[in-house]
Design a protein around this motif. Structure first.
Motif, short mmCIF file in Angstrom:
data_model
loop_
_atom_site.label_atom_id
_atom_site.label_comp_id
_atom_site.label_asym_id
_atom_site.label_seq_id
_atom_site.Cartn_x
_atom_site.Cartn_y
_atom_site.Cartn_z
N ALA A 247 0.67 -1.36 0.03
CA ALA A 247 0.14 0.27 0.07
C ALA A 247 0.61 1.28 -0.08
O ALA A 247 0.27 2.25 -0.35
N TRP A 248 2.17 0.95 0.49
CA TRP A 248 2.85 2.16 0.41
C TRP A 248 3.64 2.50 -0.80
O TRP A 248 4.45 3.54 -0.74
N ASN A 249 3.46 1.73 -1.81
CA ASN A 249 4.39 1.77 -2.83
C ASN A 249 4.49 3.18 -3.87
O ASN A 249 5.54 3.67 -4.08
N MET A 250 3.32 3.85 -3.95
CA MET A 250 3.23 5.01 -4.60
C MET A 250 3.79 6.14 -3.68
O MET A 250 4.73 7.25 -4.50
N ILE A 251 3.59 6.08 -2.55
CA ILE A 251 4.14 7.11 -1.80
C ILE A 251 5.80 6.99 -1.60
O ILE A 251 6.46 8.00 -1.51
N PHE A 252 6.05 5.80 -1.62
CA PHE A 252 7.41 5.42 -1.53
C PHE A 252 8.17 5.71 -2.73
O PHE A 252 9.31 6.46 -2.52
N GLN A 253 7.62 5.62 -3.69
CA GLN A 253 8.25 5.97 -5.29
C GLN A 253 8.54 7.31 -5.14
O GLN A 253 9.42 8.00 -5.61
#
Length: 315
Positions: A247-253
């Motif tokens: 779920a963190w993928n977009m924010i992480f990127q």
């Protein structure tokens, strides 16, 4: 002679008068008879009229009696109908009271069942969380090796191959006696499917948790190889944690693009470096509230507005 003549004249006059009187009497008698007949006819008519009136009076009395009987019958029927209506109303009231009582009982049962379901749900969540904790604890010393060809472990056992991978890529991690302690190591799944073209993963469980962490840190710095074959080494986590991390993928990127040095720490916590501090977030909502208070970052992340408290800070 004259006397006789006078006497005869007198007799003649008397006879004439008598005849006249008789004629008058007969006339009067005829008139009387006519009047008597008329009176008799009138009496008969009156008698007939009286009989007719008597018959009509009888009919009226009969009609009155019939109307009284009909009215009494209708009154009795109305009383019966009213009593029946009262009985039906009372029956409906009783039924309504029973339904209300039954509905109240059902509501109470529903409330009790909902409370029971909530308790069961809480227990299930607790058990699921406990299961995940136990599952993650059982996997905390495990690593997954991806891409190791199947023919490698035909020549050597997997334990030796793992030692070679560590020796080749991070020799400084080797413990005393030049060997990493491994509790067990195996392919997953255990049976080879000849239709698959990719090698099965290798699961290794280390006896020392810190050794596993050191290997993970080394993997982040460089690609691991074994005899010129690139292999990937990853941590093994429960599905729920993998889902939370994904779920963190977009924010992480986006954080990486902005140079915020993002990291995902166990179990699924995001940390970033901003304004000379390290900020940590357990949930996406916390991160959204955090950037909302910083308009410049909010525009970059395009996060919807929410109210929140400040997240935790670390060094």
């Amino acid at each position: 002679m004259q006397y006789k003549t006078q006497l005869r004249e007198a007799e003649d006059n008397w006879e004439k008068n008598l005849e006249t009187k008789i004629s008058h009497l007969e006339t009067e008698n005829s008139v009387l008879k006519a009047k008597i007949n008329q009176l008799e006819n009138e009496a008969k008519e009156m008698k007939d009229e009286a009989k007719k009136m008597k018959d009509e009076a009888k009919q009226m009395r009969d009609e009155e009696k019939r109307m009284k009987d009909d009215l009494q019958r209708k009154s009795d029927q109305k009383e019966n109908d009213d009593q029946k209506s009262r009985d039906e109303i009372q029956s409906l009231r009783t039924r309504i009271q029973q339904l209300e009582l039954s509905d109240l009982t059902r509501q109470q049962d529903t409330i009790k069942q909902n409370q029971k379901n909530e308790k069961i749900e809480e227990n299930m969540k607790h058990l699921i969380h406990k299961t995940e904790v136990l599952e993650n604890h059982s996997r905390r010393d495990n690593l997954r090796i991806i891409g190791l060809p199947e023919d490698h472990d035909k020549r050597k056992i997997l334990d030796i191959i793992l030692q070679e991978i560590i020796q080749e890529n991070c020799p400084d991690i080797l413990e005393q006696e030049g060997k990493v302690e491994i509790e067990r190591i195996h392919r997953s799944p255990p049976v080879l499917n000849p239709q698959l073209t990719t090698p099965r993963n290798v699961i290794a469980k280390f006896k020392n948790y810190q050794t596993k962490e050191n290997i993970l840190q080394a993997v982040k710095k460089k690609s691991f190889r074994h005899h010129r074959t690139t292999v990937r080494i990853t941590q093994i986590l429960a599905e729920s944690i993998l889902k939370d991390r994904k779920a963190w993928n977009m924010i992480f990127q986006k954080s990486r693009e902005l140079g915020l040095q993002p990291r995902i720490n166990y179990p699924a916590k995001l940390t970033i470096s901003l304004e000379g501090k390290v900020w940590s977030f357990n949930k996406i909502e916390e991160f959204q509230k955090f950037v909302k208070k910083r308009p410049e970052q909010n525009r970059k992340f395009d996060v919807p507005a929410q109210n929140s408290r400040e997240p935790s800070k670390g060094n």
